[in-house]
Design a protein around this motif. Structure first.
Motif, mmCIF file in Angstrom:
data_model
loop_
_atom_site.group_PDB
_atom_site.id
_atom_site.type_symbol
_atom_site.label_atom_id
_atom_site.label_comp_id
_atom_site.label_asym_id
_atom_site.label_seq_id
_atom_site.Cartn_x
_atom_site.Cartn_y
_atom_site.Cartn_z
ATOM 1 N N VAL A 124 -18.147 -3.359 -7.212
ATOM 2 C CA VAL A 124 -18.441 -4.345 -7.050
ATOM 3 C C VAL A 124 -16.813 -5.227 -7.070
ATOM 4 N N LEU A 125 -15.613 -4.597 -7.040
ATOM 5 C CA LEU A 125 -14.721 -5.091 -6.877
ATOM 6 C C LEU A 125 -13.744 -4.727 -5.452
ATOM 7 N N ALA A 126 -14.818 -4.053 -4.730
ATOM 8 C CA ALA A 126 -13.701 -4.210 -3.416
ATOM 9 C C ALA A 126 -13.989 -4.663 -2.704
ATOM 10 N N PRO A 127 -14.720 -5.872 -2.601
ATOM 11 C CA PRO A 127 -14.408 -6.453 -1.652
ATOM 12 C C PRO A 127 -13.570 -8.086 -1.967
ATOM 13 N N LEU A 128 -13.089 -7.367 -3.429
ATOM 14 C CA LEU A 128 -12.211 -9.039 -3.945
ATOM 15 C C LEU A 128 -10.865 -8.760 -3.319
ATOM 16 N N LEU A 129 -10.223 -7.099 -3.153
ATOM 17 C CA LEU A 129 -8.976 -6.991 -2.662
ATOM 18 C C LEU A 129 -9.164 -7.149 -1.536
ATOM 19 N N LEU A 130 -9.780 -7.876 -0.693
ATOM 20 C CA LEU A 130 -9.467 -8.613 1.124
ATOM 21 C C LEU A 130 -9.432 -9.648 0.560
ATOM 22 N N ALA A 173 5.280 8.135 0.380
ATOM 23 C CA ALA A 173 4.223 7.697 1.504
ATOM 24 C C ALA A 173 2.867 8.325 1.218
ATOM 25 N N LEU A 174 2.080 8.008 0.105
ATOM 26 C CA LEU A 174 0.247 7.735 -0.407
ATOM 27 C C LEU A 174 0.481 6.523 0.064
ATOM 28 N N PHE A 175 1.723 5.034 0.086
ATOM 29 C CA PHE A 175 1.356 4.059 0.287
ATOM 30 C C PHE A 175 1.259 3.319 1.979
ATOM 31 N N ILE A 176 2.228 4.604 3.067
ATOM 32 C CA ILE A 176 2.037 4.625 4.364
ATOM 33 C C ILE A 176 1.162 4.681 4.851
ATOM 34 N N VAL A 177 0.495 6.439 3.598
ATOM 35 C CA VAL A 177 -1.093 6.971 4.956
ATOM 36 C C VAL A 177 -2.123 6.087 4.198
ATOM 37 N N PHE A 178 -1.802 4.980 2.895
ATOM 38 C CA PHE A 178 -2.954 3.702 2.732
ATOM 39 C C PHE A 178 -2.736 2.870 4.125
ATOM 40 N N LEU A 179 -1.488 2.282 4.138
ATOM 41 C CA LEU A 179 -2.137 1.316 5.595
ATOM 42 C C LEU A 179 -2.190 1.815 6.300
ATOM 43 N N ALA A 180 -2.314 2.637 6.943
ATOM 44 C CA ALA A 180 -2.450 3.649 8.621
ATOM 45 C C ALA A 180 -4.192 3.570 7.951
ATOM 46 N N GLU A 181 -4.974 4.535 7.149
ATOM 47 C CA GLU A 181 -5.991 4.922 6.861
ATOM 48 C C GLU A 181 -6.531 3.271 6.886
ATOM 49 N N THR A 223 -5.551 -3.929 21.701
ATOM 50 C CA THR A 223 -4.346 -3.446 20.813
ATOM 51 C C THR A 223 -5.062 -2.889 19.236
ATOM 52 N N MET A 224 -6.357 -3.113 19.507
ATOM 53 C CA MET A 224 -6.846 -2.807 18.226
ATOM 54 C C MET A 224 -7.009 -1.459 17.468
ATOM 55 N N ILE A 225 -7.693 -1.036 16.686
ATOM 56 C CA ILE A 225 -8.035 1.163 15.820
ATOM 57 C C ILE A 225 -9.289 0.617 16.034
ATOM 58 N N HIS A 226 -9.357 0.808 14.997
ATOM 59 C CA HIS A 226 -10.373 0.435 13.975
ATOM 60 C C HIS A 226 -11.143 -1.049 14.112
ATOM 61 N N GLU A 227 -10.967 -2.076 14.287
ATOM 62 C CA GLU A 227 -11.954 -2.920 14.853
ATOM 63 C C GLU A 227 -12.316 -2.995 16.291
ATOM 64 N N VAL A 228 -11.794 -2.309 17.258
ATOM 65 C CA VAL A 228 -12.489 -1.549 18.118
ATOM 66 C C VAL A 228 -13.359 -0.828 18.173
ATOM 67 N N TYR A 238 -18.749 -2.852 4.420
ATOM 68 C CA TYR A 238 -18.102 -2.521 2.858
ATOM 69 C C TYR A 238 -17.627 -1.521 2.594
ATOM 70 N N ALA A 239 -18.015 -0.222 3.815
ATOM 71 C CA ALA A 239 -17.815 1.157 3.729
ATOM 72 C C ALA A 239 -16.191 0.959 3.167
ATOM 73 N N ALA A 240 -15.123 0.456 4.750
ATOM 74 C CA ALA A 240 -14.160 -0.120 4.671
ATOM 75 C C ALA A 240 -13.073 -0.666 3.211
ATOM 76 N N ALA A 241 -14.599 -1.295 3.082
ATOM 77 C CA ALA A 241 -13.737 -1.847 1.891
ATOM 78 C C ALA A 241 -13.652 -1.276 0.636
ATOM 79 N N LEU A 242 -14.375 -0.141 0.345
ATOM 80 C CA LEU A 242 -14.460 1.193 -0.454
ATOM 81 C C LEU A 242 -13.571 1.772 -0.185
ATOM 82 N N LYS A 243 -12.595 2.274 0.680
ATOM 83 C CA LYS A 243 -12.014 3.146 1.549
ATOM 84 C C LYS A 243 -10.398 2.476 1.301
#
Lengths: 214, 308
Positions: free
Chosen positions: B16-22, B183-191, B207-212, B227-232
């Motif tokens: 329910v809440l994952a898209p709210l983070l975005l 370390a987890l925060f850097i991985v979080f930003l990268a993933e 210049t983009m990675i995931h969007e492309v 939605y899957a990206a928001a859940l990740k």
């Protein structure tokens, strides 16, 4: 006390790793200054609970010299040379970090093998000192500019100091001040040397010093 | 019935809440830029709009392209089943589930990459290559980080690790835990392809990675991918919040409240990072990820040497 000491030592390792990963000479000098301050604080938290007056005095001299005077001298040398970055080190930044991890692993292994007769509360000091020494040497060997070699020398000296701290807690004050004086003179002379290299050759790249000027 | 609902609470909360983070990240960035910003619930409206539309498929694509969004969503939801929430254990936990956690997320990435290659577009191939390059460096960081947590607490499942954490864990292994957190925060930003590794707002293919990699998706498929990206984002964020807040030892509804508050704070932090930093160039991203490997490596060595 041991949490404070561990935090300080881990921060010390992190400054060394910061130098391995960073390519900016300004960042090198700032990390070196930070590391100097932490090395200065180390005798106040390692070992016994209440430090004596002489320990406090040496710590203050150390912080003043490594945290203020050296950065000032090195930043002046950096301003006069027209270099901002460590371009193309002999070993790249990513392999350098892997070397750092291996150095830390080797230090823990060596510490466990050698079994120094020290108090267990200072157990982390020895591996951190070994790592700092190895990373200092590594910086001297693999970086191109004269300035990063001076920083490498300072890191090496920090490591040796930390090692001595764990083995013999109280060194005669005259000896400590003598060592500090030597390091000061070394950095001073190297700062002047960088200035002259830069004036003669228009760069501080030591790898290009063996070719004749045309 | 009631206990069944309670045990599924961690999963439902995330769904329910994952898209709210975005929304929170966007709002933080808007405040930094002095703009009013889109509504907090914008991501939900976007998903609803996309679900109503039809999908267009290129003639070069095969079943892989159509399967990837479904597999991606399925993997991230099954990972959520393993993930505890501060003080409440996960619906499912078994010895070694942290390995499953990492590699089911890897399955999701694999299918995103394969689907991007399936379109036959050279831009998407480029994005796929970058994604694989960076995640190959991010994966050791998260694996070593989780192994460090496992050896600090002596448990091999995520629920076990986080329920075994207490204030004394921070006293005994505080510096190491702080390193794992970084370390987890850097991985979080990268993933999650956030700044400084990737810019989620850019639409310049070079210049983009995931969007492309998801350029060819449209309609309901795009909704599933987003939605899957928001859940990740939620799943990897939950890992960080759990490391930071589990030692407080709250459980039940108070633990859930604390957890949600922690997630919102994390979203605000991400928004601040994105507002204050520029995206670093591709050549410098490996340095950042190698730093994450070094941080969790140092943490692991400290824990093995001094607490095991």
């Amino acid at each position: 006390m041991t949490l404070l000491q561990d935090t300080l030592l881990v921060a010390l390792i992190l400054t060394s790793f910061g130098m391995l990963v960073s390519g900016r000479l300004g960042a090198y000098i700032r990390m070196g200054a930070l590391q100097g301050v932490m090395i200065g604080l180390l005798p106040l938290v390692v070992g016994r609970a209440t430090p004596t007056l002489h320990v406090v005095f040496v710590a203050a001299a150390m912080i003043g010299l490594k945290g203020l005077v050296f950065p000032y001298l090195l930043f002046r040398a950096l301003r006069e040379s027209d270099t901002k970055r460590e371009m193309n080190p002999f070993v790249g930044h990513v392999p350098s970090v892997f070397f750092g991890i291996l150095a830390l692993l080797g230090s823990f292994w060596m510490d466990a093998r050698l079994g120094f007769p020290i108090h267990s509360s200072a157990a982390l000091v020895i591996p951190v000192a070994f790592t700092t020494i190895m990373i200092g040497l590594f910086l001297i060997v693999t970086r191109r500019t004269a300035l990063s070699q001076v920083i490498g020398f300072l890191v090496l000296e920090n490591g040796i100091y930390a090692f001595g701290l764990a083995i013999v807690y109280e060194v005669p004050i005259l000896l400590e001040l003598g060592v500090l004086m030597d390091v000061f003179v070394a950095v001073f002379v190297m700062g002047i040397a960088i200035y002259h290299i830069n004036r003669e050759f228009d760069h501080i790249d030591i790898d290009r010093l063996n070719t004749l000027r045309g | 019935m009631n206990t069944f609902f309670v045990s599924l609470l961690p999963v439902l909360l995330g769904l329910v809440l994952a898209p709210l983070l975005l929304g929170v990240i966007h709002r933080t960035k808007a405040v930094f830029a002095g703009r009013h910003g889109s509504p907090l619930l914008q991501a939900y409206s976007d998903l609803a709009k996309l679900l109503r539309k039809g999908a267009v498929y290129s003639r070069t694509t095969t079943w892989v392209f159509r399967a990837a969004p479904v597999i991606g969503l399925a993997s991230v939801v099954s990972v959520m089943v393993l993930l505890p929430i501060t003080g409440n254990s996960a619906p499912l936990s078994f010895v070694g589930d942290l390995i499953v956690f990492i590699y089911v997320l890897g399955l999701m990435r694999f299918f995103t990459v394969v689907a991007a290659l399936d379109t036959g577009s050279s831009f998407e191939g480029m994005g796929a290559s970058r994604e694989v390059h960076f995640s190959a460096l991010a994966e050791p960081a998260i694996v070593v980080g989780l192994v460090a947590l496992a050896s600090a607490t002596g448990f091999l499942s995520l629920s076990g690790i986080f329920s075994a954490m207490s204030p004394t864990t921070w006293v005994v292994a505080g510096p190491a835990l702080a390193l794992v957190l970084a370390a987890l925060f850097i991985v979080f930003l990268a993933e999650n392809s956030r700044i400084p590794i990737d810019d989620p707002n850019t639409h310049l293919e070079l210049t983009m990675i995931h969007e492309v990699m998801i350029l060819d998706y449209s309609g309901p498929d795009l909704a599933l991918v987003l939605y899957a990206a928001a859940l990740k984002l939620w799943v990897l964020g939950a890992l960080i919040v759990n490391v930071a807040l589990s030692p407080l030892g709250l459980n039940g509804i108070r633990g859930v409240g604390l957890f949600v508050a922690g997630m919102l704070v994390l979203a605000v932090i991400v928004g601040c990072v994105e507002s204050m930093m520029a995206r670093s160039s591709f050549l410098k991203v490996p340095r950042l990820l190698v730093t994450a490997i070094a941080l969790s490596g140092i943490a692991f060595m400290l824990i093995v040497r001094f607490t095991a």
